[in-house]
Write an enzyme that holds these catalytic residues in place. Structure first.
Site, PDB file in Angstrom:
ATOM      1  N   GLY A 112      42.953  -6.942  18.257  1.00 25.91           N
ATOM      2  CA  GLY A 112      44.359  -6.930  17.837  1.00 25.91           C
ATOM      3  C   GLY A 112      45.320  -6.474  18.908  1.00 25.91           C
ATOM      4  O   GLY A 112      46.395  -5.961  18.627  1.00 25.91           O
ATOM      5  N   GLY A 152      42.059 -10.958  23.760  1.00 29.78           N
ATOM      6  CA  GLY A 152      41.028 -11.987  23.576  1.00 29.78           C
ATOM      7  C   GLY A 152      39.755 -11.489  22.918  1.00 29.78           C
ATOM      8  O   GLY A 152      38.696 -12.110  23.073  1.00 29.78           O
ATOM      9  N   SER A 165      38.576 -11.581  19.850  1.00 35.45           N
ATOM     10  CA  SER A 165      37.858 -12.474  18.936  1.00 35.45           C
ATOM     11  C   SER A 165      37.192 -13.622  19.690  1.00 35.45           C
ATOM     12  O   SER A 165      36.035 -13.972  19.414  1.00 35.45           O
ATOM     13  CB  SER A 165      38.769 -12.986  17.820  1.00 35.45           C
ATOM     14  OG  SER A 165      39.764 -13.825  18.331  1.00 35.45           O
ATOM     15  N   ALA A 200      36.199 -13.566  22.843  1.00 38.07           N
ATOM     16  CA  ALA A 200      35.101 -13.031  23.655  1.00 38.07           C
ATOM     17  C   ALA A 200      33.884 -12.736  22.771  1.00 38.07           C
ATOM     18  O   ALA A 200      32.743 -12.993  23.174  1.00 38.07           O
ATOM     19  CB  ALA A 200      35.557 -11.777  24.396  1.00 38.07           C
ATOM     20  N   ASP A 206      42.460 -18.733  24.674  1.00 36.65           N
ATOM     21  CA  ASP A 206      41.637 -17.515  24.707  1.00 36.65           C
ATOM     22  C   ASP A 206      40.179 -17.843  25.024  1.00 36.65           C
ATOM     23  O   ASP A 206      39.570 -17.212  25.884  1.00 36.65           O
ATOM     24  CB  ASP A 206      41.721 -16.770  23.361  1.00 36.65           C
ATOM     25  CG  ASP A 206      42.984 -15.937  23.249  1.00 36.65           C
ATOM     26  OD1 ASP A 206      43.909 -16.171  24.053  1.00 36.65           O
ATOM     27  OD2 ASP A 206      43.049 -15.059  22.375  1.00 36.65           O
TER      28      ASP A 206
HETATM   29  O1  PMV Z   1      44.967 -13.743  21.111  1.00 31.99           O
HETATM   30  P1  PMV Z   1      46.293 -13.447  21.697  1.00 31.99           P
HETATM   31  O2  PMV Z   1      47.072 -12.410  20.969  1.00 31.99           O
HETATM   32  O3  PMV Z   1      46.227 -13.269  23.186  1.00 31.99           O
HETATM   33  O4  PMV Z   1      47.196 -14.740  21.507  1.00 31.99           O
HETATM   34  C1  PMV Z   1      46.845 -15.978  22.033  1.00 31.99           C
HETATM   35  C2  PMV Z   1      48.021 -16.655  22.563  1.00 31.99           C
HETATM   36  C3  PMV Z   1      48.967 -17.351  21.599  1.00 31.99           C
HETATM   37  O5  PMV Z   1      49.656 -18.285  22.402  1.00 31.99           O
HETATM   38  C4  PMV Z   1      49.957 -16.378  21.006  1.00 31.99           C
HETATM   39  C5  PMV Z   1      48.243 -18.070  20.474  1.00 31.99           C
HETATM   40  C6  PMV Z   1      47.428 -19.280  20.922  1.00 31.99           C
HETATM   41  O6  PMV Z   1      46.652 -19.774  20.111  1.00 31.99           O
HETATM   42  O7  PMV Z   1      47.577 -19.744  22.055  1.00 31.99           O
END
Ligand code: PMV
Length: 322
Positions: A109, A113, A115, A117, A158
């Protein structure tokens, strides 16, 4: 069957988060020291003495154990289980029940990344357990199934970044490696506030949906900033990169995904001489990044961020030159 092992690392997004969901380009950089380890092994019969085959590190947290039955359906309802089952659909299910244990040093959260990873480490461990070496693209596709479940409309950046050895350009599902300045550093600071990526993505969708001319302009501007940033990286122009990061932070604020804590850390970094700073990842909490010329400069910026309330700080290189 042997105990299979797999790992993956966290990541930051340098530029282009959120607009990447709409097919615009983005740049991501691995955090090689923030690791997830997974092991996959044949489940011991009930009643046998429990031997934990998972590697333990002091900084890792047990995320979860996923149970997989031969030919079973994915009823796990979570991203790791979904990714594991997606891989097994590709490979064919094993004849025996399997447990996958995932331990994670990436704080969840925080836009780092976690989730993706976890899903990647799990599918790597499974492929290893089944003695089935797989190309990165197959691993990425399986992990992406888990991400789709976690985020709804994940762009895929991610999973790509958590699999990459160095900085990447990501655009509409395509990945290419980038060259980066060798001495410069990125300071990553955690506001301590958990941010939900799916909430932030939904928020941006609503905002872009109501004002279409304005939305088009934001997407075009974001794409232009990411292109300029890739040129800055190639030429090592750190102050220009810093300006482009600040412009990206302003754009993300307009999209409604910054917050007071993020803004405060961005200001503190700039006041401490960082050429640029911005939120990273989903926003609405989570982490921000600040640029630094070299390690001593990064230490000064990190100290300022700590004084401004950051609860955790990491300093990372831009990564190996492509
Ligand atoms: O997982 P996060 O919080 O790094 O978000 C990923 C990046 C976003 O552009 C906000 C969402 C996405 O799916 O690309």
């Amino acid at each position: 069957h042997r105990v299979g092992t797999g790992s993956a690392h966290g990541k930051i997004i340098l530029l282009g988060e959120h607009t990447v969901v709409y097919g615009m380009p983005a740049i991501a950089i691995p955090m090689p020291d923030l690791r997830v380890d997974a092991v996959a092994y044949q489940r011991a019969p009930i009643g046998s003495p429990y031997i934990d085959p998972a590697p333990r590190r002091p900084d890792t947290e047990l995320i979860r154990t996923v149970h997989i039955d031969p030919g079973g359906d994915d009823a796990s309802g979570d991203s790791i289980g979904t990714a594991a089952h997606a891989l097994l659909r590709i490979l064919g299910y094993p004849a025996h029940p399997v447990d996958v244990v995932v331990r994670c040093a990436v704080p969840p959260g925080r836009g780092l990344g976690a989730s993706a990873a976890c899903a990647l480490a799990a599918v790597r461990a499974l492929a290893d357990h089944l003695d089935h070496p797989l190309p990165p693209e197959t691993l990425r596709r399986a992990a992406q199934r888990g991400e789709d479940l976690a985020h709804g409309t994940a762009s895929g950046i991610d999973a790509a970044a958590c699999l990459a050895d160095g900085p990447i350009w990501f655009e509409a599902g395509w990945v290419r490696p980038l060259t980066c300045p060798a001495r410069a550093r990125i300071v990553v600071a955690d506001t301590g506030i958990p941010g939900s990526t799916s909430v932030a993505v939904a928020h941006v969708r609503t905002r872009l949906g109501v004002e279409s001319d304005w939305a088009r302009k934001q997407l075009i501007t974001a794409a232009a900033l990411t292109r300029l940033a890739a040129d800055d990286l190639a030429t090592g122009a750190l102050s220009a990169l810093g300006r482009h990061c600040l412009a990206s932070h302003a754009l993300l604020s307009e999209l409604g995904v910054s917050c007071q804590a993020l803004d405060r850390l961005v200001t503190a970094a700039v006041d401490a001489g960082a050429p640029g700073a911005k939120l990273t990842g989903g926003g609405l909490g989570g982490c921000m990044i600040a640029l630094a010329e070299d390690i001593p400069h990064a230490d000064r910026v990190a100290a300022a961020l700590e004084r401004a309330g950051a609860v955790r700080i990491w300093t990372i290189p831009f990564g190996a030159a492509a």
